[in-house]
Design a protein around this motif. Structure first.
Motif, mmCIF file in Angstrom:
data_model
loop_
_atom_site.group_PDB
_atom_site.id
_atom_site.type_symbol
_atom_site.label_atom_id
_atom_site.label_comp_id
_atom_site.label_asym_id
_atom_site.label_seq_id
_atom_site.Cartn_x
_atom_site.Cartn_y
_atom_site.Cartn_z
ATOM 1 N N TRP A 124 0.817 -1.213 0.000
ATOM 2 C CA TRP A 124 0.000 0.000 0.000
ATOM 3 C C TRP A 124 0.854 1.267 0.000
ATOM 4 O O TRP A 124 0.349 2.351 -0.263
ATOM 5 C CB TRP A 124 -0.978 0.014 1.170
ATOM 6 C CG TRP A 124 -0.349 0.165 2.530
ATOM 7 C CD1 TRP A 124 -0.028 -0.843 3.392
ATOM 8 C CD2 TRP A 124 0.022 1.380 3.184
ATOM 9 N NE1 TRP A 124 0.530 -0.328 4.533
ATOM 10 C CE2 TRP A 124 0.571 1.041 4.432
ATOM 11 C CE3 TRP A 124 -0.061 2.722 2.840
ATOM 12 C CZ2 TRP A 124 1.041 1.978 5.334
ATOM 13 C CZ3 TRP A 124 0.414 3.673 3.742
ATOM 14 C CH2 TRP A 124 0.950 3.295 4.964
ATOM 15 N N MET A 125 2.157 1.148 0.253
ATOM 16 C CA MET A 125 3.062 2.297 0.289
ATOM 17 C C MET A 125 3.624 2.655 -1.089
ATOM 18 O O MET A 125 4.430 3.572 -1.202
ATOM 19 C CB MET A 125 4.222 2.002 1.246
ATOM 20 C CG MET A 125 3.814 1.766 2.671
ATOM 21 S SD MET A 125 5.258 1.268 3.652
ATOM 22 C CE MET A 125 4.545 1.175 5.285
ATOM 23 N N GLN A 126 3.173 1.967 -2.117
ATOM 24 C CA GLN A 126 3.733 2.130 -3.458
ATOM 25 C C GLN A 126 3.513 3.536 -4.016
ATOM 26 O O GLN A 126 2.449 4.121 -3.909
ATOM 27 C CB GLN A 126 3.108 1.105 -4.409
ATOM 28 C CG GLN A 126 3.675 1.147 -5.805
ATOM 29 C CD GLN A 126 3.259 -0.046 -6.622
ATOM 30 O OE1 GLN A 126 4.120 -0.748 -7.113
ATOM 31 N NE2 GLN A 126 1.974 -0.290 -6.772
ATOM 32 N N VAL B 70 8.100 0.614 -6.016
ATOM 33 C CA VAL B 70 8.917 1.311 -5.021
ATOM 34 C C VAL B 70 8.042 2.155 -4.089
ATOM 35 O O VAL B 70 6.916 2.500 -4.416
ATOM 36 C CB VAL B 70 9.996 2.210 -5.679
ATOM 37 C CG1 VAL B 70 10.973 1.371 -6.495
ATOM 38 C CG2 VAL B 70 9.364 3.293 -6.532
ATOM 39 N N ILE B 71 8.604 2.504 -2.940
ATOM 40 C CA ILE B 71 7.894 3.295 -1.941
ATOM 41 C C ILE B 71 7.601 4.705 -2.469
ATOM 42 O O ILE B 71 8.379 5.268 -3.249
ATOM 43 C CB ILE B 71 8.723 3.368 -0.633
ATOM 44 C CG1 ILE B 71 7.869 3.863 0.544
ATOM 45 C CG2 ILE B 71 9.959 4.225 -0.806
ATOM 46 C CD1 ILE B 71 8.583 3.754 1.891
ATOM 47 N N HIS B 72 6.502 5.268 -2.025
ATOM 48 C CA HIS B 72 6.150 6.656 -2.328
ATOM 49 C C HIS B 72 7.018 7.574 -1.458
ATOM 50 O O HIS B 72 7.206 7.308 -0.263
ATOM 51 C CB HIS B 72 4.675 6.880 -2.009
ATOM 52 C CG HIS B 72 4.145 8.198 -2.441
ATOM 53 N ND1 HIS B 72 4.397 9.360 -1.746
ATOM 54 C CD2 HIS B 72 3.384 8.543 -3.504
ATOM 55 C CE1 HIS B 72 3.809 10.369 -2.351
ATOM 56 N NE2 HIS B 72 3.186 9.900 -3.433
ATOM 57 N N GLY B 73 7.552 8.637 -2.023
ATOM 58 C CA GLY B 73 8.406 9.550 -1.279
ATOM 59 C C GLY B 73 7.728 10.163 -0.069
ATOM 60 O O GLY B 73 8.363 10.417 0.961
ATOM 61 N N GLY B 74 6.422 10.403 -0.165
ATOM 62 C CA GLY B 74 5.693 10.975 0.964
ATOM 63 C C GLY B 74 5.593 10.016 2.136
ATOM 64 O O GLY B 74 5.593 10.444 3.291
#
Length: 173
Positions: A66-68, A73-77
């Motif tokens: 869910w952090m994509q 990859v991870i979302h910067g926020g």
């Protein structure tokens, strides 16, 4: 990776409170619904910050689907929120509650979904109610950071600061 941060002149070293969480122990926080550390938040980072020696701490975070942000990859926020949580927790070693005044992040490499992000953090010093911190993130090798951050936190009076919002707080049922 850019890691510069201009500290104000007159910054003073700070001292760990004698009753602070002992090294190796989890620094307990405010409430279970917190997006950053709360165990009862429906969606949250669930970061546990562990006290280190002096004015340092470490933490880990599992990068879930869910952090994509970008593909895989991870979302910067989300990473920004994690840095805010980790660096905002360390001033509890001073026994001072804080809120974020300024947060700057330098992203160096993408962080894949499924990773475990490791954080190291320290308090640099302070002036009056201002506390300056820095942190870095890596995927298991501290010599290969994937991001770094610097922040300014402001010491608050908890009761006064949140007085107008307490009645609107969501609590687990």
């Amino acid at each position: 990776m850019k890691t510069s941060f201009v500290l104000p002149t007159g910054i003073e070293p700070l001292t760990r409170h004698p009753n602070a969480t002992r090294p190796g122990q989890k620094i307990d926080l405010h409430h279970s619904m917190c997006y950053g550390c709360g165990a009862d938040a429906e969606v949250g980072l669930r970061i546990a910050v562990t006290a280190g020696e002096g004015l340092t701490a470490t933490a880990t975070m599992q990068v879930e689907n869910w952090m994509q942000g970008g593909p895989g990859v991870i979302h910067g926020g989300v990473l920004s929120g994690a840095f805010d949580e980790v660096m905002g927790t360390v001033p509890l070693l001073l026994r001072r509650p804080v809120v974020t005044g300024h947060l700057a992040i330098d992203y160096a490499k993408p962080i894949p979904l499924g990773s475990t992000v490791h954080f190291g953090c320290e308090i640099i010093g302070g002036i009056g109610r201002k506390i300056y911190t820095r942190s870095y993130a890596h995927l298991g090798d501290p010599d290969a950071p994937v991001a770094g951050a610097h922040a300014l936190f402001i010491v608050i009076d908890l009761e006064q600061h949140f007085a107008d919002y307490r009645d609107k707080a969501v609590h687990p049922s």
